[in-house]
Design a protein around this motif. Sequence first.
Motif, mmCIF file in Angstrom:
data_model
loop_
_atom_site.group_PDB
_atom_site.id
_atom_site.type_symbol
_atom_site.label_atom_id
_atom_site.label_comp_id
_atom_site.label_asym_id
_atom_site.label_seq_id
_atom_site.Cartn_x
_atom_site.Cartn_y
_atom_site.Cartn_z
ATOM 1 N N LYS A 76 64.683 32.732 19.196
ATOM 2 C CA LYS A 76 63.806 33.911 19.144
ATOM 3 C C LYS A 76 62.519 33.643 19.945
ATOM 4 C CE LYS A 76 61.326 36.623 15.720
ATOM 5 N NZ LYS A 76 60.938 36.630 14.311
ATOM 6 N N PHE B 174 68.839 40.615 21.775
ATOM 7 C CA PHE B 174 68.518 39.701 20.686
ATOM 8 C C PHE B 174 68.992 40.185 19.319
ATOM 9 C CE2 PHE B 174 65.917 37.063 17.905
ATOM 10 C CZ PHE B 174 66.238 35.838 18.447
ATOM 11 N N SER C 268 70.543 38.306 15.643
ATOM 12 C CA SER C 268 70.043 38.386 14.265
ATOM 13 C C SER C 268 71.140 38.898 13.334
ATOM 14 C CB SER C 268 68.803 39.276 14.190
ATOM 15 O OG SER C 268 69.168 40.620 14.218
#
Lengths: 176, 303
Positions: free
Chosen positions: B31, B73, B77
């Motif tokens: 991240k 991204f 997650s």
Amino acid sequence: MIVFVTIIVILLLTLLFTYNGLIRKRNAVKQSYSAIDVYLKQRFDLIPNLIEVVKAYAKYEKEMFESITKLRTEYEQTKDLSKATELNSKINSVLLIGENYPELKASENFLNLQKNLTKMEDQLQAARRLYNSDVTIFNTALQVFPTNIIASMFGFHEEKLFEIEPAQAENIKVNI
Amino acid sequence: MKNFNEIYEKVYRESINNHVEESRQQYIVEKHKHILITIIILGALTALTILAELYEFIFIVIFLTVIVSFATFSSKSKHYSTDYKQKIIAPLVKYYDEHLNFDPLRKIDRSLYNMAEFEHYDNFYANDYIYGHIDGLIPMKMGDVRTEVETRDSDGNTSRYTVFQGLFSAIKIPRNLQNKIKICTDKGKLGKVFDKKNYVQMDSQEFEKYFDIFATDKVLAMRILTSDIMNFMIQFKKDNKVKFEMTIKNDFVYLRIYSKDMFEANFSKEAMDFDTLYTYYRYLDFVCVLNKMIWNVLKDKEI
């Protein structure tokens, strides 16, 4: 003058609302008592059948049967809750007699009666809780200020709580 | 059913073998890397746009870069979230009761929720489905639920607000009741006025402080709500300060707890965070034990 009228109006309104509140609470007590009465009646209506079935196997319990019949008559005449309590515990005792008479315990009629009476006992305990809850609210209202003054003015009286023994788990002593 | 420490130890051992915490830490490192790369790319693209004197495109470039970065991204997650649920929550449920299963991808039926007759809603969302038999005996369905209401103003703009978010469970009981019993959080004097006829005054003052009961058969409500059940509900309410409601109707007991979104991965906390998992355990235990108590009362009674 306006102040005086306002005070009078406030007092009259307080009197009106308190009185109506007491009437409502007393009616709730009466209503929950009628539920108890229904369940007691249902339970006591099974007494002749119960005695008939038990008699066939437990002939030596004559005294107990007589006292049950007497108590039932007394309750029906007076509607006295203390008599109902006594009668109810006698019925529970009769149900426990089965433990001492294996043939009675195995009898289909007795088992059915036992099942019905247990169900009614459970309903009665729930109705008793409802009744006592309403009685507690009513009695508390009669004791607090200023309701107590208005209650005594209009002749409201405290109601009695209804205590009833739940069916005993242990066996009882019988005369054989 | 085991106590929490026992369950935690077992799940912890499994989580080490499954490298769940490692994957969380890896996620955090990635991240940070991702944010750094996004800033560099954003800076470079902005500089190029300025150099090329295409000022009118600056905001479009910034907007597109952020969107692409976010989209690439979010899949990562999601990956950790699924991992967390399958490798931590599923074993937690299984070790709590081997007859229960957890499936994060399935959801509880909307029709089942509707049968509980809670308030009106427009949108229904659900996930994290728990199903099976409590103690191998009591059929139960449970899941995370969120309901929304849509409102429209005079200009025709629609806005949504959440009416319920939390756990919802339904168990099948061994009796078919003809009457409905509703247990709600205390509504105050005014709330009772609307359904005064069915309001049941219970014989526990403490219970009355927290809950309101409405039933078409008051004696039946009293029979089901034994003092043990009332005390158990009071204790949970006191310990957790969370709102919960119950409907007992036909052959089902419906329970919903305003617990907010449950069983979700929290990236800022360790995968095996004791307090988080203990909260999940407490709620699961409450649902199962309360349902079991009611089921046992109904099983033993002639209605």
